[in-house]
Design an enzyme around this catalytic site. Structure first.
Site, PDB file in Angstrom:
ATOM      1  N   LYS A 149      -4.392  10.331   4.787  1.00 42.41           N
ATOM      2  CA  LYS A 149      -3.808   9.642   5.936  1.00 42.41           C
ATOM      3  C   LYS A 149      -2.882  10.651   6.619  1.00 42.41           C
ATOM      4  CE  LYS A 149      -4.460   6.347   2.568  1.00 42.41           C
ATOM      5  NZ  LYS A 149      -5.774   5.915   2.912  1.00 42.41           N
ATOM      6  N   HIS A 179      -9.577  10.059   1.344  1.00 46.60           N
ATOM      7  CA  HIS A 179      -8.534   9.041   1.244  1.00 46.60           C
ATOM      8  C   HIS A 179      -7.266   9.469   1.987  1.00 46.60           C
ATOM      9  CE1 HIS A 179      -5.580   6.392  -0.981  1.00 46.60           C
ATOM     10  NE2 HIS A 179      -6.569   5.537  -0.796  1.00 46.60           N
ATOM     11  N   ASP A 221      16.196  11.384  -9.020  1.00 42.08           N
ATOM     12  CA  ASP A 221      17.298  12.331  -8.870  1.00 42.08           C
ATOM     13  C   ASP A 221      16.833  13.682  -9.398  1.00 42.08           C
ATOM     14  OD1 ASP A 221      18.876  12.666 -11.822  1.00 42.08           O
ATOM     15  OD2 ASP A 221      17.570  10.913 -11.606  1.00 42.08           O
ATOM     16  N   HIS A 244       0.805  -1.212   0.000  1.00 36.92           N
ATOM     17  CA  HIS A 244       0.000   0.000   0.000  1.00 36.92           C
ATOM     18  C   HIS A 244       0.844   1.271   0.000  1.00 36.92           C
ATOM     19  CE1 HIS A 244      -3.528   2.435   1.720  1.00 36.92           C
ATOM     20  NE2 HIS A 244      -4.023   1.857   0.639  1.00 36.92           N
ATOM     21  N   LYS A 289       2.970   4.392  -1.310  1.00 36.67           N
ATOM     22  CA  LYS A 289       2.858   5.238  -2.499  1.00 36.67           C
ATOM     23  C   LYS A 289       4.037   6.203  -2.498  1.00 36.67           C
ATOM     24  CE  LYS A 289      -1.793   4.755  -1.003  1.00 36.67           C
ATOM     25  NZ  LYS A 289      -2.150   3.624  -1.754  1.00 36.67           N
ATOM     26  N   ASP A 291      -1.035  20.230  17.256  1.00 39.53           N
ATOM     27  CA  ASP A 291      -0.735  21.575  17.773  1.00 39.53           C
ATOM     28  C   ASP A 291      -0.226  22.544  16.699  1.00 39.53           C
ATOM     29  OD1 ASP A 291      -1.490  20.684  20.267  1.00 39.53           O
ATOM     30  OD2 ASP A 291       0.547  20.354  20.976  1.00 39.53           O
TER      31      ASP A 291
END
Length: 842
Positions: free
Chosen positions: A613, A611, A297, A290, A292, A618
């Site tokens: 994550k 989707h 370079d 999973h 990604k 703070d």
């Protein structure tokens, strides 16, 4: 009892002398199951299975039970042993111990295991210790919301809020980076679609050169770079059920196009490795790769400090460095979107060849009539030494699962044009530098250099939550965990400690009469057919998680006050949705009668799929990656994941706490009443925190069924609370008299950019998300939007924030505000699936 705080890294190795068919182990803390092993084979099983067990309180022992999974009858208890708390320490211990009966008779059978306590840090540092990758100073981070942010990125009539948007374009930057690569391009992904283009609005001819050139597809772009001699390696998840063999072509359950990628680059120099995720728990059908990432370079031309350093030695025009992209965006169908998240207006322009709709049964919603599935995501670019760690992760995975192509890796160490890693720290000046650390969920089956399991993403989440002082803002595709503290189904298999840690943090602050707020954004429902077994079961685990958290907070408020406080002043859940009228619609066809498409043609609404994550702490620290908040992503031995944690030392409270005045501290508790009962310091029953945590876990707080009369009472209590927030809407504007977006530091600016997208508004109180004024204002916006989303009249909304359709009572009881999600027969609180293993949905 002995106080223990941290994560118990427990490894179950093997057993000897059992009389069993399929033995397994159960680990109990305070007489509650917190982990279960896989079933072994026969009398001498070898498990080699690792667990992270959260300890945060006082304990006599940790118990290990051995059971036999006997078919067609109840499981049989074989014996147990107790690990005294006095034996648990930071020193790793390997033990071979005989089992005992319940009445403490010694058995001949024994088990072999090891354990070590990894101490928790409490609010001192965002750096995570004892994980594979260290934190690196002098790095640079670029943050992205959605795949494209630019012109026409907000709904009509709200153009002024665009001033608060961070105008970084993820897909354009990735395209540009690939176009500019001279040596190598490495890509990992759950899915890559070779036929789509990352560009939709303007071509790019060279890095940073817009308006000229082509808008190549991914296939065309990579073939172009391969023909230039660039080494290109793609490492993608191999979906077991997808097939491309002669006339037999099957997409597989997830339609990731893995076989299509392999076919597209056959006969070229682009190397494609499709790998199963063979985990330590099951075979290749269950888990996925999973991560990604894109690693390339890049030129040093935009690094003046580095250029100055190198120019003193020798010409540096050909010198190259390494950059990497990490986050939630796959290079696949349906991900290109803007903060506007159009439903019908882009069907035949930006999404002409990229129509994606996976939240409905196949054939029920077609491109000609729409709507498309809008997509919200978070991504990042990292530069500096941390990019080398992303590179190391790729190389470790390639060497493990592409062993026959290991020679294809580019020899970076042998290329004098690629700068020494020590020079990477010169890419940015100190005032703008970031400290960045890489985390993963992965095990030795998928990467070399790992002894057993790397579960550092979960460790990073727990560490960051414990370091939080004022608020958390979370966006995640899934949110479930801490099942051992649920009211029901505590053996569901979702043991990660993130939700419980958040609830505990809130309870701790309530007990100290201190403000703390947690904002959690999730999808309205997971991707898939909403009434399907998998989607409904995920919703059930999510509801149990919410229920546990709100109960803890409600109980704390009943004990400590403030008298006028509500649990949603401390914790609130949102989802996203959009509604469009017929103006500007690109739909060309009348949907088929009786289909969901026909319903949506008239209701003109659809959820925006979250989707992301991401977690912000703070306004200082941000985590971005591919990992969801569930055990699939956080256990380490299920899906493989990657994540960064980043902050700017010049903008952290850890550095500035001594400068805080007593007045600013007092402003955090602006709604506290004089009647609030005071806590008594060391006598406070919430210290240590775990007493509340495990008191909750020991009693089934909601095992009684809430009857219909109580449900209506809860809904009325919640309606009264929401009604009290509505007057705050009059204060909301689209600008500020006191604050310029450019004056804010990057993490804070990024959160406000997200809120500008979600609310189409700004208020100066948004600068203080921990305040009760702010959280009530956001709740009011989300409730107003929910009314506009849900009612029959078609009204375009003020942003996309929607209150999640649950009602919360003052004591923390929770019910759904309606049985089903709009336009579906899918239950809001979910339901059990009787044909799916819990491991799949947790």
């Amino acid at each position: 009892m002995i106080s223990l705080q941290g994560i118990l890294a427990f490894k179950l190795i093997s057993a000897e002398g059992l009389e069993a068919q399929e033995p397994y182990a159960v680990i109990n803390v305070l007489h509650h199951k917190v982990a279960r092993s896989k079933s072994g084979a026969s009398n001498n099983p070898v498990w080699n299975q690792s667990f992270d067990i959260i300890l945060d309180g006082s304990y006599d022992f940790v118990e290990v039970e051995i059971w036999d999974n006997v078919r067609f009858r109840a499981d049989t208890f074989l014996g147990h042993l107790l690990i005294p708390s006095s034996e648990i320490s930071e020193v790793k211990k390997k033990v071979s111990s005989q089992l005992h009966t319940r009445d403490d008779k010694v058995l001949t059978a024994k088990i072999n295991f090891s354990f070590k306590l990894e101490q928790a840090t409490k609010g001192t540092s965002y750096k995570v210790k004892n994980v594979p990758f260290n934190a690196h100073k002098n790095c640079k981070v670029t943050l992205y919301q959605d795949a494209h942010v630019g012109e026409n990125c907000v709904p009509r009539g709200y153009e002024s809020v665009a001033d608060w948007m961070v105008l970084n374009n993820a897909y354009e930057d990735i395209y540009s980076a690939i176009l500019g690569a001279k040596k190598f391009i490495y890509i990992t992904g759950w899915s890559v679609y070779p036929t789509i283009s990352l560009l939709r609005r303007r071509p790019i001819s060279a890095p940073g050169v817009f308006g000229e050139g082509e808008m190549l597809t991914i296939e065309g772009l990579l073939k172009k770079k391969s023909n230039e001699g660039v080494v290109i390696l793609l490492h993608l998840w191999d979906e077991k059920l997808s097939v491309d063999f002669g006339p037999i072509k099957l997409q597989g359950l997830m339609a990731t196009a893995d076989e299509q990628v392999k076919t597209s680059f056959a006969g070229t120099n682009v190397k494609v490795q499709l790998s199963y995720r063979v985990g330590s728990m099951t075979g290749e059908y269950m888990w996925t790769h999973h991560q990604k990432t894109v690693i390339v370079d890049a030129s040093i031309s935009d690094c003046p400090l580095l250029l100055e350093k190198l120019s003193k030695k020798k010409p540096s025009s050909k010198k190259r460095r390494i950059i990497a992209f990490v986050g939630g965006l796959d290079l696949t169908e349906g991900r290109w979107d803007t903060p506007d998240h159009s439903l019908f207006r882009t069907l035949f322009n930006e999404h002409q060849t990229d129509f994606h709709q996976a939240c409905a049964a196949p054939g029920s919603i077609l491109q000609g009539s729409g709507p498309r599935e809008p997509w919200h995501d978070i991504h990042s670019k990292v530069e500096g030494v941390v990019a080398r760690d992303v590179l190391t992760n790729f190389e470790q995975r390639w060497r493990k699962q592409a062993q026959n192509q290991a020679h294809a890796l580019y020899n970076i160490a042998g290329d004098p044009e690629i700068i020494d890693p020590k020079l990477e720290k010169l890419i940015v000046d100190e005032a703008n530098s970031w400290t960045v650390q890489l985390f993963r969920s992965i095990d030795k089956n998928s990467a070399d250099g790992i002894v057993d399991v790397d579960k550092s993403i979960q460790q990073a989440y727990l560490n960051a939550i414990r370091a939080a002082d004022e608020f958390l803002y979370i966006e995640n595709q899934y949110f479930m965990g801490s099942c051992f503290a649920w009211a029901h189904e505590r053996d569901a298999g979702c043991y990660n400690g993130v939700p419980l840690e958040i609830a505990t943090k809130i309870v701790e602050n309530i007990s100290k009469n201190k403000r703390f707020a947690a904002y959690i954004l999730v999808p309205m429902y997971p991707e898939g057919v909403p009434i399907s077994g998998a989607v409904q079961e995920v919703l059930r685990w999510q509801f149990h998680t919410m229920e546990m958290m709100y109960h803890m907070i409600g109980e704390a408020l009943m004990r400590y006050g403030p008298a006028d406080a509500h649990p949603c002043d401390y914790l609130t859940f949102f989802c996203l949705g959009n509604r469009e009228d017929f103006v500007g619609s690109a739909a060309k066809e009348v949907p088929k009668p009786g289909t969901l498409g026909e319903t949506l043609h008239y209701t003109r609404r659809f959820p925006i799929y979250v989707h992301s994550k991401m977690m912000i702490v703070d306004d200082e620290y941000i985590m971005v990656g591919s990992a969801n908040i569930n055990d699939r992503s956080l256990a380490g031995n299920r899906d493989t994941e990657i994540c960064i944690g980043a902050y700017q030392p010049a903008h952290t409270l850890i550095k500035q706490k001594k400068l805080k005045s007593l007045k600013s501290q007092q402003e955090k508790i602006e709604h506290t009443l004089d009647t609030v009962s005071k806590t008594s310091g060391d006598d406070d029953p919430y210290a240590p925190i775990a007493q509340q945590r495990h008191r909750t876990a020991k009693k089934k707080f909601s095992s009684k069924k809430i009857n219909s009369e109580r449900k209506e009472q809860i809904r009325q209590e919640y309606a009264d609370y929401i009604r009290s927030t509505i007057p705050l809407l009059a204060e909301i504007v689209c600008g500020s008299k006191t604050t310029s977006p450019q004056s804010l530091h990057p993490v804070q600016r990024f959160r406000l950019s997200l809120w500008a997208e979600h609310t189409c508004s700004f208020h100066d109180s948004f600068l203080h998300p921990e305040s009760v004024t702010t959280i009530r204002m956001i709740n009011a916006i989300a409730e107003e939007n929910w009314v506009k989303y849900y009612t029959p009249e078609i009204n375009e909304m003020n942003g996309h924030f929607l209150n999640y359709p649950v009602a919360i009572a003052k004591n923390g009881d929770i019910v759904t505000t309606q049985n089903f999600f709009p336009d579906t027969q899918a239950k809001v609180r979910g339901s059990l699936s009787f044909n799916l293993p819990n491991l799949l949905t947790t």
